[in-house]
Enzyme design. Structure first.
Site, mmCIF file in Angstrom:
data_model
loop_
_atom_site.group_PDB
_atom_site.id
_atom_site.type_symbol
_atom_site.label_atom_id
_atom_site.label_comp_id
_atom_site.label_asym_id
_atom_site.label_seq_id
_atom_site.Cartn_x
_atom_site.Cartn_y
_atom_site.Cartn_z
ATOM 1 N N ASP A 270 39.877 5.861 17.006
ATOM 2 C CA ASP A 270 40.151 5.054 17.891
ATOM 3 C C ASP A 270 41.364 4.385 16.983
ATOM 4 O O ASP A 270 41.899 3.405 17.645
ATOM 5 C CB ASP A 270 39.194 4.445 18.779
ATOM 6 C CG ASP A 270 40.113 4.718 20.281
ATOM 7 O OD1 ASP A 270 41.342 4.515 20.070
ATOM 8 O OD2 ASP A 270 40.052 3.208 21.307
ATOM 9 N N LYS B 18 37.896 7.427 23.693
ATOM 10 C CA LYS B 18 38.476 6.289 25.304
ATOM 11 C C LYS B 18 36.952 6.700 25.994
ATOM 12 O O LYS B 18 37.389 7.691 26.759
ATOM 13 C CB LYS B 18 39.423 5.607 25.013
ATOM 14 C CG LYS B 18 40.185 5.437 23.810
ATOM 15 C CD LYS B 18 42.007 4.877 24.320
ATOM 16 C CE LYS B 18 42.401 3.981 22.818
ATOM 17 N NZ LYS B 18 42.219 3.508 22.149
ATOM 18 N N ARG C 176 46.191 2.185 12.162
ATOM 19 C CA ARG C 176 46.419 1.596 10.942
ATOM 20 C C ARG C 176 46.295 2.791 10.041
ATOM 21 O O ARG C 176 46.932 2.635 9.363
ATOM 22 C CB ARG C 176 45.379 0.838 11.281
ATOM 23 C CG ARG C 176 43.410 1.034 11.143
ATOM 24 C CD ARG C 176 42.353 -0.234 11.706
ATOM 25 N NE ARG C 176 42.975 -0.399 12.139
ATOM 26 C CZ ARG C 176 41.968 -1.416 13.432
ATOM 27 N NH1 ARG C 176 40.979 -1.791 12.001
ATOM 28 N NH2 ARG C 176 42.189 -1.965 14.662
ATOM 29 N N ASP D 141 46.705 8.551 22.152
ATOM 30 C CA ASP D 141 45.520 8.264 21.658
ATOM 31 C C ASP D 141 44.335 8.265 23.019
ATOM 32 O O ASP D 141 44.259 7.800 24.013
ATOM 33 C CB ASP D 141 46.407 6.687 21.386
ATOM 34 C CG ASP D 141 44.370 6.486 20.444
ATOM 35 O OD1 ASP D 141 43.545 7.012 19.958
ATOM 36 O OD2 ASP D 141 44.987 5.162 20.719
#
Ligand code: BES
Ligand code: ZN
Ligand code: ZN
Length: 493
Positions: free
Chosen positions: A341, A271, A345, A264
């Site tokens: 990000d 990030k 979900r 991720d």
């Protein structure tokens, strides 16, 4: 690690070291009297002089000076006897194993921790938790270390001295080995564990008689998992959807669903370096599902289980999904992308809806390293749980207490569900008040993709990775969740 059981006495068994647990203020227990005599009263001496008092974690190494076949006895403090529980025993097994390895420098030892009198426990339960604590504590991820490998201290073998517990030791080993499998997968660098490799690990379960179907990109397109495909667009590695089925009988069909983001980066909402550092473990939910199916089949659990995970990287490649995009999903509902990000979900929206529609389970539990917000709320001592079925949540809470993988239920009021509604699509992947209740709004988003199944969501973002060493879990990936799920499945009514 090799774990054995022998039906022999402490005086005759030969090992490098024997671990003996004693509570605070205790005198020499009956089973140690003859050992103490052979050692000319060394044990009663250190107890009398209070050189060893039995505080939790305190230890004292006593050489047998050749008077016993074993070379030394490690007295280990179990703390107050009134506080003694199975989890204290598990922690004691873990801490003492690390002392044996790191401070005594021994790779083989014996233990009688399972003979400690823990109120309301059976000898089988005690043998199981001692095995779990020892095997979990002995875990190390050292495959990439090349310098001075021979100097790395490793525990190779432990023997539980005492009979009749072989089956529980085997069970403890299966559970701890499966948790360690999760740790291996989560510790593995993302550049050597893409969705394909993660799916390959699941595929290996076929050897145990588990049915495994791996859907590649083409098949995912055919099924219509458009939300998974949207997240995948920024990555050069194709996604996978994996379905594993184990049917050991049982009245209820249980589905386990995992988030399998193999890395991720945050996508276009990239990030920071700190935030990205450990994001190779963002597939932990998927790994827990793989390991839970493996454990269930090895333990021959009488349950009907289906495990599903969606796997992709979240990368900011040329065609990456963007803020403001509206993404279609398998369910037909649309998602407004408020932040790339919040990708977990988005893929789970498809994985949950697909699982519910295809397998019609009675119960569904998902595990996901879903939000940083859950670790702001709860830290690493426990994971957050929420969902639509209180009795399912209650049984998970109870299992967590017994396996030491604690859960805390978060509220799921209507207002939180309101916060993920979108003006231009059905839902948005970020709560409207961005900084508020991030773990709960993420769960509320997922709820939009579960129609009627009793469902619980476990956010493991705070517990699946530790930056410091715990008692029986070393820093890095923790393997949280496998023992919890198996315990809950065993207690299904
Ligand atoms: N994978 C992260 C959550 C995470 C954070 C897991 C720390 C493990 C440790 C997730 O995909 C994420 O990035 N969530 C965002 C959501 C936000 C953009 C709404 C977060 O938590 O910051
Ligand atoms: Zn993310
Ligand atoms: Zn993520």
């Amino acid at each position: 690690m090799d774990v054995r059981v022998v039906d022999e006495s402490l005086e005759s068994f030969k090992s490098e070291l024997i671990v003996v647990g004693l509570c605070k203020g205790s005198s020499v227990p009956n089973f140690l009297e003859s050992v103490d005599k052979k050692l000319d009263g060394s044990i009663s001496h250190v107890l009398k002089t209070k050189e060893f008092e039995g505080e939790f974690g305190q230890f004292r190494l006593i050489s047998t000076l050749g008077k016993l076949p074993s070379k030394s006895v490690l007295l280990f403090g179990l703390g107050e006897s009134k506080d003694l529980t199975l989890d204290v025993l598990r922690r004691s097994a873990g801490v003492s194993a690390k002392i044996v390895r790191d401070l005594c420098g021994v790779s083989e030892f014996a233990t009688v921790l399972h003979t400690v009198d823990v109120p309301k426990s059976s000898k089988d339960e005690r043998a199981q938790v001692v095995t779990e604590g020892t095997v979990l504590a002995s875990y190390q991820f050292i495959k990439y270390r090349t310098v001075d490998r021979d100097k790395i201290k490793v525990l190779r073998k432990v023997t539980l001295v005492g009979d009749g517990v072989a089956n529980s030791v085997k069970k403890g080993m299966i559970l701890a080995d499966c948790a360690n499998l999760v740790r291996d997968l989560a510790n593995e660098p993302a550049s050597s564990l893409h969705p394909k490799e993660l799916a390959d690990v699941a595929k290996e379960l076929e050897r145990l008689g588990i049915k495994v179907v791996v859907h590649d990109k083409k098949s995912i397109e055919k099924i219509g998992l458009t939300a998974l495909l949207a997240v995948n667009r920024g990555s050069v590695h194709e996604p996978r959807l994996v379905v594993m089925e184990y049917n050991g009988g049982g009245k209820k069909k249980v589905a386990l669903v995992g988030k399998g983001i193999t890395f991720d980066s945050g996508g276009l909402n990239i990030k920071t370096d700190d935030g990205m550092m450990t994001m190779k473990h963002d597939m932990t939910g998927a790994a827990v599902v793989i390991a839970a199916l493996k454990a269930a089949s090895q333990l021959k659990l009488g349950v009907n289980l289906v495990g599903v995970f969606a796997a992709t990287e979240n990368m900011p490649g040329m065609d990456a999904y963007k803020q403001g995009d509206v993404v279609k999903t398998f369910s037909g509902k649309t998602i407004e992308i408020a932040n790339t990000d919040a990708e977990g979900r988005v893929i789970l929206a498809d994985a949950l809806a697909y699982t519910e529609k295809t397998f019609k389970p009675d119960l569904m539990v998902d595990l996901a390293t879903l939000t940083g917000a859950v670790s702001v709320a709860l830290g690493s001592p426990c994971a957050g749980v929420m969902g639509t079925d209180q009795s399912l949540i209650d049984s998970l809470l109870l299992s967590g207490k017994s396996t030491g993988e604690k859960l805390w239920q978060l509220p799921f009021f209507r207002e939180y569900h309101e916060q993920v509604k979108s003006d231009i699509a059905d839902v948005r992947n970020l709560g409207i008040i961005r900084k508020e209740a991030g773990a709960i709004t993420a769960g509320a988003f997922l709820a939009a993709f579960v129609e009627k199944t009793a469902w619980a969501h476990i956010d493991i973002a705070g517990v699946s990775w530790l930056d410091y060493d715990g008692e029986y879990i070393r820093r890095g990936a923790t393997g949280f969740g496998v023992r919890l799920l198996i315990n809950a499945l065993e207690n299904l009514k």
